[in-house]
Scaffold this motif. Structure first.
Motif, PDB file in Angstrom:
ATOM      1  N   THR A 239       0.849  -1.702   0.338  1.00 38.36           N
ATOM      2  CA  THR A 239       0.310   0.389  -0.104  1.00 38.36           C
ATOM      3  C   THR A 239       0.789   1.439   0.127  1.00 38.36           C
ATOM      4  O   THR A 239       2.627   0.919   0.406  1.00 38.36           O
ATOM      5  CB  THR A 239      -1.087  -0.050   1.121  1.00 38.36           C
ATOM      6  N   ASP A 270      -1.931  -2.157  -4.112  1.00 34.53           N
ATOM      7  CA  ASP A 270      -3.168  -2.695  -3.485  1.00 34.53           C
ATOM      8  C   ASP A 270      -4.003  -1.775  -3.018  1.00 34.53           C
ATOM      9  O   ASP A 270      -5.137  -1.953  -2.490  1.00 34.53           O
ATOM     10  CB  ASP A 270      -2.390  -4.319  -2.911  1.00 34.53           C
ATOM     11  N   GLY A 271      -3.174  -0.535  -2.310  1.00 29.69           N
ATOM     12  CA  GLY A 271      -4.416   0.100  -1.674  1.00 29.69           C
ATOM     13  C   GLY A 271      -3.782   1.433  -1.569  1.00 29.69           C
ATOM     14  O   GLY A 271      -2.403   1.428  -1.251  1.00 29.69           O
ATOM     15  N   GLY A 294      -8.005   1.216 -11.184  1.00 32.41           N
ATOM     16  CA  GLY A 294      -7.898   0.327 -10.593  1.00 32.41           C
ATOM     17  C   GLY A 294      -9.153  -0.160  -9.859  1.00 32.41           C
ATOM     18  O   GLY A 294      -8.614  -0.568  -8.500  1.00 32.41           O
ATOM     19  N   LYS A 297      -8.682  -1.356  -6.414  1.00 31.24           N
ATOM     20  CA  LYS A 297      -7.646  -1.756  -5.287  1.00 31.24           C
ATOM     21  C   LYS A 297      -8.062  -1.031  -4.298  1.00 31.24           C
ATOM     22  O   LYS A 297      -9.605  -0.444  -4.181  1.00 31.24           O
ATOM     23  CB  LYS A 297      -6.685  -0.184  -5.725  1.00 31.24           C
ATOM     24  N   ASN A 332     -14.725  -0.743  -2.236  1.00 29.56           N
ATOM     25  CA  ASN A 332     -13.557  -0.415  -2.596  1.00 29.56           C
ATOM     26  C   ASN A 332     -12.884   0.968  -1.218  1.00 29.56           C
ATOM     27  O   ASN A 332     -11.985   1.135  -1.756  1.00 29.56           O
ATOM     28  CB  ASN A 332     -13.248   0.597  -3.722  1.00 29.56           C
TER      29      ASN A 332
END
Length: 373
Positions: A239, A270-271, A294, A297, A332
């Motif tokens: 992240t 991923d984040g 994304g 994400k 999300n």
């Protein structure tokens, strides 16, 4: 569509926590050469074990060592890379109202992976003392901090070509992250003030040339981050926390995410941990760009300020999360404090009790908003 990872968690945290007074006193004694390194380590160890237990007691699913062994959120790591040296400049970093104590780095040689980086031992201790069912999370500064500059002149004497420098930097970081993985790390966060700087500089640019320069820096940032992320294990979550400065409850950068959202969306992470605790960050509209590029994400909304003791209301947080869903689906989104509580060992101006009240608010609110929290 790629499945959304469980990590980051619906309720999460950025990484640093207020240092206990006993630890602060011990670090001061060590700095004055009145105690040994062994004594300092013992006190750090005990403080970290207590912190791990406190994080678990307050419901966190991922815990850190609070960055208790560091003086700075970024410099301690950078100084540990081969080719990066510690320097003491005449002045510190200028924030909105305060100037930090003076400390910085210089590139003295080719940047390479250091297999004996002290952060590896620090993570091993954290991981060994993290209870079963809880995840040990580590945080390191983003590599973009080492090639930010306000002019187009590349000035590192060890390099004549910026592309070679970026390649070396990405390789050093890639090897570092793989080492963390080998030690058991499955959750690593890159802390990055660069994107906050860029959005502020673009927002306040007076010429098209200035804007173009900072956009080129954004492009270089995308290149180095994505390069270091290539071919990492699939079960490792990476992240990024986009920080706007955090020193003694002061901030350094203001500007909406609009100027950098398209670049952030290109990062193969991923984040994102995005600060949204006040109007310095602008609106939620840029989240649509990140989601468009994304959809797998997560975006962790930093709605609870770590800078001041006043506790936000659960209703106000839920209202803002609902506003964000106009631009990105609820599935999300996650929730966290806006930043760490002590990006440097000085810490922000609130008590440990007030700090934990903020953490509990994040956990309790997330459990109301998300069924899978």
């Amino acid at each position: 569509m790629t499945k959304i990872k469980e990590i980051p968690f619906r309720y999460d945290q950025v990484g640093s926590f207020l240092r206990p007074e006993a630890l602060k006193k011990t670090r001061e004694q060590f700095g004055n050469n009145t105690i040994s390194a062994e004594k300092l380590k013992y006190v750090e160890d005990q403080a970290i074990i207590e912190l791990i237990n406190k994080q678990v007691e307050n419901g966190l699913k991922a815990v850190t060592d609070g960055e208790f062994r560091r003086s700075w959120w970024h410099l301690d790591f950078l100084w540990g890379l081969n080719g990066v040296e510690q320097v003491i400049p005449e002045h510190g970093y200028q924030f909105n109202e305060v100037e930090t104590r003076a400390a910085s780095y210089q590139i003295s040689d080719k940047v390479t992976f250091n297999p004996n980086h002290p952060f590896f031992e620090a993570f091993t201790f954290l991981n060994e003392h993290t209870p079963e069912g809880i995840l040990a999370k580590t945080t390191i500064p983003s590599p973009t901090l080492l090639f930010n500059r306000k002019s187009d002149t590349f000035t590192y004497e060890s390099y004549t070509d910026e592309n070679v420098f970026i390649d070396d930097l990405a390789k050093a970081y890639h090897q570092t992250i793989l080492k963390f993985y080998d030690l058991g790390c499955r959750y690593l966060q890159l802390d990055d003030t660069s994107w906050g700087m860029y959005t502020g500089f673009i927002e306040n640019a007076k010429t098209e040339e200035e804007i173009k320069h900072w956009q080129q820096q954004c492009e270089a940032g995308v290149t180095v981050v994505n390069q270091l992320l290539k071919d990492l294990p699939e079960d490792l979550t990476i992240t990024m926390h986009v920080c706007r400065g955090n020193y003694k409850s002061d901030w350094a950068i203001a500007g909406p995410y609009d100027h950098v959202a398209a670049y952030l969306a290109q990062l193969n992470i991923d984040g994102y941990f995005l600060e949204y605790d006040d109007d310095r960050s602008g609106g939620f509209e840029p989240l649509a760009q990140i989601y468009k590029n994304g959809p797998a994400k997560k975006v962790v909304l930093g709605l609870v300020t770590s800078k001041f003791p006043k506790l936000e209301s659960e209703d106000s947080l839920i209202k803002r999360i609902t506003e964000a869903t106009s631009f990105i689906p609820l599935e999300n989104l996650c929730l966290s404090p806006q930043c760490g509580f002590a990006s440097t060992e000085e810490g922000n101006y609130l008590t440990e009790e007030e700090q934990w009240a903020k953490v509990r608010l994040v956990v309790d609110t997330a459990k109301v908003v998300w069924k899978d929290a």
